[in-house]
Design a protein around this motif. Structure first.
Motif, short mmCIF file in Angstrom:
data_model
loop_
_atom_site.label_atom_id
_atom_site.label_comp_id
_atom_site.label_asym_id
_atom_site.label_seq_id
_atom_site.Cartn_x
_atom_site.Cartn_y
_atom_site.Cartn_z
N MET A 1 -3.33 1.94 -8.92
CA MET A 1 -4.71 1.48 -8.76
C MET A 1 -4.80 -0.05 -8.72
O MET A 1 -5.78 -0.60 -8.22
N ILE A 2 -3.78 -0.74 -9.23
CA ILE A 2 -3.74 -2.20 -9.12
C ILE A 2 -3.23 -2.63 -7.75
O ILE A 2 -3.75 -3.55 -7.12
N LEU A 3 -2.19 -1.93 -7.26
CA LEU A 3 -1.57 -2.32 -6.00
C LEU A 3 -2.42 -1.97 -4.78
O LEU A 3 -2.42 -2.71 -3.79
N LEU A 4 -3.14 -0.85 -4.84
CA LEU A 4 -3.94 -0.46 -3.67
C LEU A 4 -5.04 -1.47 -3.35
O LEU A 4 -5.17 -1.89 -2.19
N PRO A 5 -5.87 -1.91 -4.29
CA PRO A 5 -6.86 -2.95 -3.97
C PRO A 5 -6.21 -4.25 -3.49
O PRO A 5 -6.76 -4.96 -2.64
N LEU A 6 -5.00 -4.55 -4.05
CA LEU A 6 -4.30 -5.75 -3.61
C LEU A 6 -3.93 -5.64 -2.13
O LEU A 6 -4.07 -6.61 -1.36
N ALA A 7 -3.45 -4.48 -1.70
CA ALA A 7 -3.11 -4.28 -0.29
C ALA A 7 -4.34 -4.39 0.60
O ALA A 7 -4.30 -4.99 1.68
N VAL A 8 -5.46 -3.81 0.15
CA VAL A 8 -6.70 -3.91 0.93
C VAL A 8 -7.16 -5.37 1.03
O VAL A 8 -7.61 -5.83 2.09
N LEU A 9 -7.03 -6.12 -0.06
CA LEU A 9 -7.41 -7.53 -0.06
C LEU A 9 -6.55 -8.33 0.92
O LEU A 9 -7.06 -9.19 1.65
N GLY B 1 0.81 -1.21 0.00
CA GLY B 1 0.00 0.00 0.00
C GLY B 1 0.84 1.25 0.00
O GLY B 1 0.47 2.26 -0.65
N SER B 2 1.96 1.22 0.72
CA SER B 2 2.84 2.40 0.75
C SER B 2 3.44 2.66 -0.62
O SER B 2 3.55 3.82 -1.06
N ILE B 3 3.81 1.61 -1.32
CA ILE B 3 4.34 1.78 -2.68
C ILE B 3 3.28 2.38 -3.59
O ILE B 3 3.56 3.31 -4.39
N ALA B 4 2.05 1.87 -3.46
CA ALA B 4 0.98 2.41 -4.30
C ALA B 4 0.71 3.88 -3.98
O ALA B 4 0.52 4.70 -4.88
N ALA B 5 0.71 4.25 -2.70
CA ALA B 5 0.48 5.65 -2.33
C ALA B 5 1.59 6.55 -2.83
O ALA B 5 1.35 7.68 -3.29
N ALA B 6 2.83 6.05 -2.74
CA ALA B 6 3.96 6.85 -3.25
C ALA B 6 3.86 7.05 -4.75
O ALA B 6 4.16 8.14 -5.27
N LEU B 7 3.44 6.03 -5.48
CA LEU B 7 3.28 6.15 -6.93
C LEU B 7 2.20 7.17 -7.28
O LEU B 7 2.35 7.96 -8.23
#
Length: 712
Positions: A644-652, A611-617
């Motif tokens: 947008m792909i990594l954030l749902p993955l982190a939530v999952l 999630g942190s990687i996705a937020a940084a991107l």
């Protein structure tokens, strides 16, 4: 409910006239009470002398008629019980002849039904005996309550215990019934099960069984496993064997606390012998070594034989290694056997000497074992009449001082130097290939409601904690169970309780310590306790009882629990039959909860990283948008798509981690097996991660290709 109505509700209708006439006896007691009240002083007149020629008169008091009626009722019950057993034995003998003649096996099903019917009738006869036994107890107790000037309960109960229908042992009946089932199953033939083969999972579980259910449990088991016969000679042998085990320890109870805490390599040393001989001609020195099962290790039990006359010299070190080698060399089959014997002999003798061990506690019980001779897949033992004895008397020389290895049987045994455990102890040992479940009949027995699981119950630990309360620093979790409280109270010394060392010493890290605020205070006495107290028992229980529910979800409500059960159990076997909920003490190791929590935090760590990687991107994409140039639109879209792909993955991942954490926590609390096994969740999550990374790779390649084309 009044006992009279209680008795009528449970008696077999066709035997109604054979039960103790409780109502008539109760009426006679009331008449006797009324007669004594009419005398004014409450004591009926009776001459202190009698004569062989002078008649006392025709009129007898109600109390005399009560005892005459009571004795007649007891004799009636005795006659009916004896005749009932004889009828059952005749039916059993006839069934044996039919089984032997059934060589073609065509009538096997009918014979099995007849065998079950005979067993059920025998259990009904046992219930008849128990109800009448309870009825006599109740009626003499009521007599003493209404006629306190003439108590009879203590005397008459002693008289009752001498009756054949109370004292009789008909366990050989179950042995004959077991032999019939064995013949019908064909247990006498088969191939040996290689129990030491790799891939087998061994599990041992212990249960408490009430005395009322002991025969019923035996009957359920012998329909599938034969009774192990200790003595093949003789037809009327009992179904059980007397076992004595003398446990060694030192004054600090080092072995007790090690076994209680389940420390790695904790020892238990005991001297065991079988049968009624005292002293026995030979005995076994046994050593049990605890190993951590969660590490994939198995606890080890090994033993060697010693003649009885060599036991005291062995404990004192006078019987040395060289003497033992000379004795065993003449009996051993091979040099390897000699070396193995001497290795254990040396290790045990060194442990006895270095730890200053001596006899402390003895356990004594009757064991009934069930096992197919050639198959060790399922082994079951049932221990009844369990008694723990303090080996060193308080008002006499200890075993060490007297030069003995067990208590002198001629020394009186006060009631506070022994404790009688009120339940039978059932031990189920399963050796199954990995992934295979227990047989259906075993699962049905465990779900029958007659068994109460007590995790890691130990006779040695229980006896030590009850009989040596001033020496223990911690007690087992099952001590606070209400069903054994009375037996603990009866084992206490008269007078006020001494200060328990548990309130002075440091509590054990993995066991329930005594409640410091109540362990040293005198407990409020009740009419049941008389003047007995016990330092292990306080006003407030130190153990929280867990209410067990059947796995069908009844009583669990809706929400997370039922949904998680549906998800994780939908791929498993159907739920067990519904049984009445039981209140059972359960010991939960703290490290089990912490392991579940560490796994949950590891999943969260990975989810936070993604999630942190996705937020940084996304932050990078926002900054790049402000200074974007013509032709860089594809790069901006790439960053946003990856985020947008990594954030749902982190939530999952967070949702899955939380779901598994809650499910495992509930399963651990309920003592359910299989709570570590989720075979599809991690695979599914790995598949989602692989798909996401593959999509990111493809999008990156496409974006890189379009960028090259736009520049050219």
């Amino acid at each position: 409910m009044k006992f009279g109505r209680f008795l009528e509700a449970r008696m077999k209708p066709e035997w109604r006239g054979e039960y103790v006439d409780y109502k008539a006896l109760k009426d006679l007691i009331k008449q006797a009470a009324a007669e004594t009240e009419g005398l004014g002083n409450g004591v009926s007149f009776s001459p202190r002398t009698t004569s062989l020629t002078v008649s006392r008169g025709a009129r007898r008091g109600a109390e005399e008629r009560f005892f005459e009626k009571l004795e007649a009722e007891v004799n009636k019950v005795n006659a009916f019980t004896v005749s009932g057993v004889e009828r059952a034995k005749k039916r059993l003998k006839g069934l044996q002849e039919r089984v032997r003649s059934n060589k073609d096996g065509r009538d096997t099903e009918a014979l099995l039904e007849d065998a079950k019917g005979i067993g059920d009738d025998f259990l009904a006869l046992e219930k008849y005996v128990n109800l009448n036994y309870l009825g006599v107890h109740k009626i003499v107790k009521k007599h003493d309550k209404l006629l306190p000037h003439a108590p009879c309960q203590q005397f008459y109960i002693s008289h009752l215990h001498q009756q054949p229908w109370v004292q009789g042992n008909f366990s050989n009946f179950l042995v004959h019934l077991s032999n019939i089932y064995s013949l019908l199953r064909g247990d006498t033939t088969g191939q040996k099960n290689e129990d030491d083969a790799q891939g087998f999972v061994r599990s041992t579980t212990k249960y408490w069984v009430t005395t009322d259910d002991a025969s019923n449990v035996k009957h359920q088991i012998l329909q599938h496993l034969p009774v192990f016969q200790y003595n093949v000679e003789g037809e009327d042998q009992p179904d059980s064997q007397l076992i004595n085990s003398v446990y060694l320890d030192n004054t600090s109870l080092e072995l007790y606390h090690g076994r209680l805490d389940k420390r790695p390599n904790a020892l238990a040393l005991r001297i065991r012998w079988y049968g009624n001989a005292q002293p026995p001609p030979s005995c076994f020195m046994e050593r049990k070594t605890h190993r951590e099962s969660w590490k994939g290790e198995e606890s080890v039990k090994d033993r060697f034989t010693l003649p009885e006359e060599k036991m005291v010299p062995f404990l004192t070190g006078e019987y040395n290694v060289e003497q033992a080698r000379q004795d065993i060399s003449a009996k051993a089959k091979s040099p390897e056997d000699v070396d193995k014997y001497m290795a254990m002999f040396t290790e045990v003798q060194q442990a006895v000497d270095s730890k200053q061990l001596h006899p402390m506690i003895r356990t004594q019980y009757m064991r009934t074992a069930f096992q197919i001779p050639y198959d060790a897949t399922v082994r079951i033992s049932l221990d009844t009449n369990l008694t723990m004895i303090k080996e060193n008397p308080e008002n006499g020389p200890s075993c060490h001082e007297a030069g003995r290895w067990f208590r002198d049987p001629t020394v009186p045994l006060p009631r506070h130097e022994l404790t009688r455990f009120p339940h039978a102890v059932l031990e189920v040992k399963l050796s199954l290939p990995e992934g295979q479940k227990a047989p259906e009949w075993v699962q049905s027995l465990l779900a029958s409601g007659m068994l109460t699981e007590v995790h890691k119950f130990s006779k040695f630990i229980h006896g030590t904690s009850v009989l040596l309360p001033d020496m223990v620093q911690a007690v087992p979790y099952w001590i606070d169970d209400e069903s054994i409280r009375k037996s603990i109270v009866q084992s206490s010394a008269p007078g006020g309780p001494p200060t328990s060392s548990a309130s002075r010493g440091a509590p054990s890290s993995s066991s329930m310590s005594l409640h410091a605020a109540t362990a040293h205070k005198p407990r409020r006495r009740t009419h049941e306790d008389d003047e007995l107290t016990h330092p292990l028992l306080g006003d407030q229980p130190t153990l929280q009882l867990i209410q067990r529910r059947d796995e069908s979800g009844e009583g669990g409500g809706k929400g997370w629990g039922s949904w998680l059960d549906w998800y994780f159990n939908s791929r498993k076997a159907p739920s067990k039959p519904k049984t009445a909920p039981r209140t059972t003490p359960m010991r939960i190791e703290p490290k089990t909860f912490f392991a579940n929590e560490r796994t949950f935090l590891s999943w969260l760590h990975m989810a936070i990283t993604v999630g942190s990687i996705a937020a940084a991107l996304l932050g990078f994409a926002g900054t790049a948008t402000k200074s974007k140039k013509t032709g860089e639109q594809a790069t901006d879209n790439l960053v946003e798509i990856i985020a947008m792909i990594l954030l749902p993955l982190a939530v999952l991942m967070c949702a899955y981690a939380l779901m598994v954490f809650v499910w495992r926590a509930q399963a651990i609390a309920k003592k359910q097996v299989g709570y570590i096994d989720d075979r599809f969740g991690p695979l599914g999550l790995a598949a989602v991660v692989t798909i996401a990374l593959t999509a990111i790779f493809i999008i990156s390649v496409v974006d890189f290709t379009l960028d090259l084309i736009s520049k050219s």
